[in-house]
Design a protein around this motif. Sequence first.
Motif, PDB file in Angstrom:
ATOM      1  N   LEU A  97       9.168  -1.151  -5.843  1.00  0.00           N
ATOM      2  CA  LEU A  97       8.095  -0.213  -6.169  1.00  0.00           C
ATOM      3  C   LEU A  97       8.551   0.831  -7.178  1.00  0.00           C
ATOM      4  CD1 LEU A  97       6.570   0.155  -2.618  1.00  0.00           C
ATOM      5  CD2 LEU A  97       5.482  -0.902  -4.605  1.00  0.00           C
ATOM      6  N   ALA A  98       9.791   1.275  -7.072  1.00  0.00           N
ATOM      7  CA  ALA A  98      10.320   2.247  -8.033  1.00  0.00           C
ATOM      8  C   ALA A  98      10.374   1.638  -9.428  1.00  0.00           C
ATOM      9  CB  ALA A  98      11.706   2.714  -7.599  1.00  0.00           C
ATOM     10  N   ALA A  99      10.710   0.365  -9.510  1.00  0.00           N
ATOM     11  CA  ALA A  99      10.755  -0.301 -10.812  1.00  0.00           C
ATOM     12  C   ALA A  99       9.374  -0.349 -11.461  1.00  0.00           C
ATOM     13  CB  ALA A  99      11.311  -1.718 -10.652  1.00  0.00           C
ATOM     14  N   LEU A 100       8.339  -0.368 -10.651  1.00  0.00           N
ATOM     15  CA  LEU A 100       6.969  -0.398 -11.166  1.00  0.00           C
ATOM     16  C   LEU A 100       6.429   0.995 -11.465  1.00  0.00           C
ATOM     17  CD1 LEU A 100       5.461  -3.016  -8.694  1.00  0.00           C
ATOM     18  CD2 LEU A 100       6.061  -3.383 -11.094  1.00  0.00           C
ATOM     19  N   ASP A 101       7.102   2.036 -10.966  1.00  0.00           N
ATOM     20  CA  ASP A 101       6.578   3.401 -11.083  1.00  0.00           C
ATOM     21  C   ASP A 101       7.619   4.351 -11.673  1.00  0.00           C
ATOM     22  OD1 ASP A 101       4.774   5.497 -10.871  1.00  0.00           O
ATOM     23  OD2 ASP A 101       5.275   5.893  -8.775  1.00  0.00           O
ATOM     24  N   SER A 102       8.207   3.987 -12.762  1.00  0.00           N
ATOM     25  CA  SER A 102       9.137   4.854 -13.509  1.00  0.00           C
ATOM     26  C   SER A 102      10.256   5.423 -12.638  1.00  0.00           C
ATOM     27  CB  SER A 102       8.379   5.997 -14.178  1.00  0.00           C
ATOM     28  OG  SER A 102       7.373   5.481 -15.016  1.00  0.00           O
ATOM     29  N   GLY A 103      10.735   4.661 -11.674  1.00  0.00           N
ATOM     30  CA  GLY A 103      11.850   5.098 -10.843  1.00  0.00           C
ATOM     31  C   GLY A 103      11.485   5.932  -9.642  1.00  0.00           C
TER      32      GLY A 103
ATOM     33  N   THR B 122      16.486  -2.941   5.758  1.00  0.00           N
ATOM     34  CA  THR B 122      16.849  -3.707   4.559  1.00  0.00           C
ATOM     35  C   THR B 122      15.603  -4.049   3.747  1.00  0.00           C
ATOM     36  OG1 THR B 122      18.778  -4.646   5.667  1.00  0.00           O
ATOM     37  CG2 THR B 122      17.943  -5.846   3.757  1.00  0.00           C
ATOM     38  N   LEU B 123      14.554  -4.503   4.421  1.00  0.00           N
ATOM     39  CA  LEU B 123      13.303  -4.815   3.727  1.00  0.00           C
ATOM     40  C   LEU B 123      12.695  -3.571   3.092  1.00  0.00           C
ATOM     41  CD1 LEU B 123      11.673  -7.287   6.265  1.00  0.00           C
ATOM     42  CD2 LEU B 123      12.883  -7.836   4.137  1.00  0.00           C
ATOM     43  N   ARG B 124      12.782  -2.437   3.799  1.00  0.00           N
ATOM     44  CA  ARG B 124      12.265  -1.172   3.265  1.00  0.00           C
ATOM     45  C   ARG B 124      12.967  -0.812   1.960  1.00  0.00           C
ATOM     46  NH1 ARG B 124      14.296   3.354   6.572  1.00  0.00           N
ATOM     47  NH2 ARG B 124      16.074   2.821   5.297  1.00  0.00           N
ATOM     48  N   GLU B 125      14.282  -0.952   1.925  1.00  0.00           N
ATOM     49  CA  GLU B 125      15.041  -0.615   0.721  1.00  0.00           C
ATOM     50  C   GLU B 125      14.698  -1.554  -0.431  1.00  0.00           C
ATOM     51  OE1 GLU B 125      16.859   2.153   0.184  1.00  0.00           O
ATOM     52  OE2 GLU B 125      15.921   2.627   2.099  1.00  0.00           O
ATOM     53  N   GLU B 126      14.539  -2.834  -0.140  1.00  0.00           N
ATOM     54  CA  GLU B 126      14.141  -3.779  -1.179  1.00  0.00           C
ATOM     55  C   GLU B 126      12.761  -3.419  -1.733  1.00  0.00           C
ATOM     56  OE1 GLU B 126      14.381  -7.803   0.275  1.00  0.00           O
ATOM     57  OE2 GLU B 126      16.498  -7.576   0.772  1.00  0.00           O
ATOM     58  N   ALA B 127      11.837  -3.092  -0.843  1.00  0.00           N
ATOM     59  CA  ALA B 127      10.491  -2.710  -1.272  1.00  0.00           C
ATOM     60  C   ALA B 127      10.531  -1.426  -2.097  1.00  0.00           C
ATOM     61  CB  ALA B 127       9.577  -2.530  -0.061  1.00  0.00           C
TER      62      ALA B 127
ATOM     63  N   LEU C  18       7.562   5.006   3.168  1.00  0.00           N
ATOM     64  CA  LEU C  18       7.982   3.675   3.585  1.00  0.00           C
ATOM     65  C   LEU C  18       8.614   3.654   4.978  1.00  0.00           C
ATOM     66  CD1 LEU C  18       9.328   2.087   0.298  1.00  0.00           C
ATOM     67  CD2 LEU C  18       7.081   1.865   1.357  1.00  0.00           C
ATOM     68  N   GLU C  19       9.190   4.738   5.418  1.00  0.00           N
ATOM     69  CA  GLU C  19       9.778   4.787   6.765  1.00  0.00           C
ATOM     70  C   GLU C  19       8.706   4.483   7.816  1.00  0.00           C
ATOM     71  OE1 GLU C  19      12.899   5.294   9.526  1.00  0.00           O
ATOM     72  OE2 GLU C  19      13.025   5.282   7.355  1.00  0.00           O
ATOM     73  N   ASP C  20       7.572   5.143   7.697  1.00  0.00           N
ATOM     74  CA  ASP C  20       6.482   4.910   8.649  1.00  0.00           C
ATOM     75  C   ASP C  20       5.960   3.482   8.550  1.00  0.00           C
ATOM     76  OD1 ASP C  20       6.569   7.442   9.711  1.00  0.00           O
ATOM     77  OD2 ASP C  20       5.003   8.221   8.403  1.00  0.00           O
ATOM     78  N   ARG C  21       5.841   2.993   7.350  1.00  0.00           N
ATOM     79  CA  ARG C  21       5.274   1.665   7.152  1.00  0.00           C
ATOM     80  C   ARG C  21       6.191   0.547   7.637  1.00  0.00           C
ATOM     81  NH1 ARG C  21       3.174   1.828   1.053  1.00  0.00           N
ATOM     82  NH2 ARG C  21       0.990   1.690   1.596  1.00  0.00           N
ATOM     83  N   PHE C  22       7.489   0.738   7.492  1.00  0.00           N
ATOM     84  CA  PHE C  22       8.418  -0.341   7.807  1.00  0.00           C
ATOM     85  C   PHE C  22       9.084  -0.210   9.167  1.00  0.00           C
ATOM     86  CE2 PHE C  22       7.898  -1.294   3.424  1.00  0.00           C
ATOM     87  CZ  PHE C  22       8.263  -2.623   3.264  1.00  0.00           C
TER      88      PHE C  22
END
Length: 55
Positions: free
Chosen positions: A29-35, A20-25, A41-45
């Motif tokens: 991040l997509a909103a900051l980078d033109s979608g 859930t946190l991964r999807e929110e992030a 993120l899988e590895d990070r979260f």
Amino acid sequence: MTLLARYRDRRTELKAHLATLREEAADQLAALDSGHRPADLEDRFIAWVEPRAEG
């Protein structure tokens, strides 16, 4: 309290929480980078939750 301590015997619930946190992030991040959603993120979260194999 750390996440691993809180979810010590509930690893599946921990992974669901982190997903859930991964999807929110990813959305933020997509909103900051033109979608464009980051690919790593899988590895990070979530990947760190799995126990490491001892060699």
